[in-house]
Motif scaffolding. Sequence first.
Motif, short mmCIF file in Angstrom:
data_model
loop_
_atom_site.label_atom_id
_atom_site.label_comp_id
_atom_site.label_asym_id
_atom_site.label_seq_id
_atom_site.Cartn_x
_atom_site.Cartn_y
_atom_site.Cartn_z
N GLU A 1 52.30 27.51 39.26
CA GLU A 1 51.39 26.76 40.12
C GLU A 1 52.12 25.53 40.65
O GLU A 1 51.99 24.42 40.13
N GLU B 1 39.82 20.46 30.39
CA GLU B 1 39.75 19.43 31.43
C GLU B 1 39.31 20.02 32.78
O GLU B 1 38.96 19.30 33.70
N TRP B 2 39.31 21.36 32.89
CA TRP B 2 38.91 22.00 34.14
C TRP B 2 37.41 22.29 34.20
O TRP B 2 36.91 22.73 35.24
N VAL C 1 40.18 33.81 32.84
CA VAL C 1 40.96 32.61 33.14
C VAL C 1 40.91 31.71 31.91
O VAL C 1 39.85 31.18 31.56
N ILE C 2 42.05 31.62 31.24
CA ILE C 2 42.11 30.81 30.02
C ILE C 2 42.81 29.50 30.40
O ILE C 2 43.97 29.52 30.82
N ARG C 3 42.10 28.41 30.30
CA ARG C 3 42.69 27.14 30.73
C ARG C 3 42.05 26.00 29.93
O ARG C 3 41.03 26.18 29.27
N TYR D 1 44.65 23.13 43.87
CA TYR D 1 44.53 24.03 42.71
C TYR D 1 43.26 24.87 42.84
O TYR D 1 43.27 26.08 42.62
N GLY E 1 49.18 29.69 34.09
CA GLY E 1 49.51 29.17 35.42
C GLY E 1 50.10 27.78 35.33
O GLY E 1 49.53 26.83 35.87
N PRO E 2 51.21 27.63 34.62
CA PRO E 2 51.75 26.28 34.45
C PRO E 2 52.31 25.69 35.74
O PRO E 2 52.73 26.42 36.64
N SER E 3 52.29 24.37 35.79
CA SER E 3 52.92 23.67 36.91
C SER E 3 54.34 23.30 36.48
O SER E 3 54.54 22.85 35.36
N ARG F 1 46.59 35.41 32.37
CA ARG F 1 47.82 34.77 32.85
C ARG F 1 47.92 33.37 32.32
O ARG F 1 46.94 32.79 31.85
N1 GLU Z 1 48.19 24.64 36.83
C1 GLU Z 1 47.09 24.43 35.96
C2 GLU Z 1 47.51 23.50 34.84
O1 GLU Z 1 48.71 23.35 34.63
C3 GLU Z 1 46.67 25.73 35.34
C4 GLU Z 1 45.24 25.85 35.08
C5 GLU Z 1 44.89 27.31 35.00
O2 GLU Z 1 45.43 27.98 34.11
O3 GLU Z 1 44.11 27.80 35.83
O4 GLU Z 1 46.67 22.92 34.21
#
Ligand code: GLU
Length: 546
Positions: free
Chosen positions: A74, A254-255, A249-251, A233, A40-42, A38
């Motif tokens: 998100e 920075e996470w 989970v591709i993100r 989050y 998950g943009p804000s 997926r």
């Molecule tokens: N809402 C997060 C962001 O915009 C998404 C991170 C994710 O894909 O888990 O960075």
Amino acid sequence: MDFSKLAELLFPKSTSTPEEIEARFPVRTLPENACVTRIGPSPTGFVHLGNLYNAVIGERIAHQSGGVFYLRIEDTDSKREVEGAVETLIRAMNYFGVSFDEGAAADGDNGIYGPYRQSRRREIYHVFAKKLVREGLAYPCFLTEDEINAIREQQTANKENPGIYGKYAEKSRSLTIEQIKENIDAGMEWVLRYRGVMTDEYISVEDAVRGRLEMPGNNMDFVLLKSDGIPTYHFAHVVDDHLMRSTHVIRGEEWISSLPMHIELFNALGWKAPIYCHTATLMKLENGGKRKLSKRKDPELALSYYQQEGISPDAVWEFLLTLLNSNYEEWRIAHPEADYREFPYSFKEMSISGALVDMDKLKSISKDVIGRMSAQRIYDEWLGWCRQYNEKFAGLITKYPEKTLAAINVGRNAAKPRKDIESWKQACDFMSFYYDETFTLCDEMSEQCSDEALRKAFFAKYIESYCHDDDQAVWFDKVKAITEKLGFAVKPKDFKKNPDQYKGSIVHITNMLRIALTGRANAPDIREVSHVLGEETVRMRLDMWK
Ligand code: GLU
């Protein structure tokens, strides 16, 4: 403390059981090894290249494996939310050819794992928050902002890690249920914190791109629910990716630093964590060094930039694939005609150092991509862009469709085909000479042809001998004859060797002709262009000079 009582006190309205929620989100029936991914943009209103970058990976990994790719919004941070941002995002993803199998849609939801907007999943989060409280793994914290600031100052002075943990969590952790009730009745705000365990142990996680990551385990009492009951989050991502059955989970990288919290939460909830894939940050070269792309300084970070510039979505995809998989370019050379979707995308070929966004590289990829398109496809995509960004040109190319198609094809059937178009915006400029309505003289004739009498003599002779149906050889023989007559060298190298013997060379003559016909020194083959322009236009443009 009776944690069940506490759970009821904190979440009186949350009546569903975790099992009931789980049943609403059944394990997906998919082929073996199918991936569920997926983005998950804000919804901040700013759709950036990074959104598409992660979408390309997710889409490829899911669709290549017969899996599912979905869109989750998100929107847990209402302060950052902008009206209409979800629609903007969906439109941008559509424009760039990202197809979701399910998820948030402009008019609601598509799929059974929804709602796909986190703001509409509050009850779901509360069921699992309540479960954590019931199990003694989460507790309400009434620390005020001032108290938290004071703790931070003390930690800075002691050179300790900032945050609420260990002794700094004592005050909130040791409240009795009666005190908690009193606080709530008094209207005091609270957040729900995870009850972290002070540990020296390391966690070990296999990242799909980075390999094994060894990191200190979590010992923070991090926030699960904010005072308005909205999840952070960290909590929302864990609950959603579990229930929506994401396999990967591709993100952004920075996470990575929050990973210990996420792993801890998956464990606490008794769930299997997905495979994480932390992608490299988008960078650019500047003054010999690399730096992160910045929203303020770099227009190319915004996805809308590529749309406005008229870069074909296919070109943007191929550019991103080149950035993402180090073997993409090699594959493209070996499969010049293949659809980029046939490329076997792989995590293994991904780089972990910053991805360099180089606009020259994009332009060169774009020229190749457009070079491979049929003239009709170029026409259609270009027209689509013009309708939105250049109405005048949309009018022109719909008025002269045949001429436009012929113009697009100029030089494309040669052994080494011309690749003149790099974007739809640039095409409006480059192709403008084909239409009388937009024809202008952009370049000046060379010094060797600046003498008016000479120019007039050339054009008079050329027009006189011009026969629109001459084949290439006959046409060129005529040009050569005039060149010689005017005292110019037919072979450029003769002029180079003996510049004093000639007024110039055939290069200067054809350049003069090219400028008269197209307004520019850099244009495709004169004879081919003349045929697209038509005899009447050719004569009209030449007559101006005689
Ligand atoms: N809402 C997060 C962001 O915009 C998404 C991170 C994710 O894909 O888990 O960075």
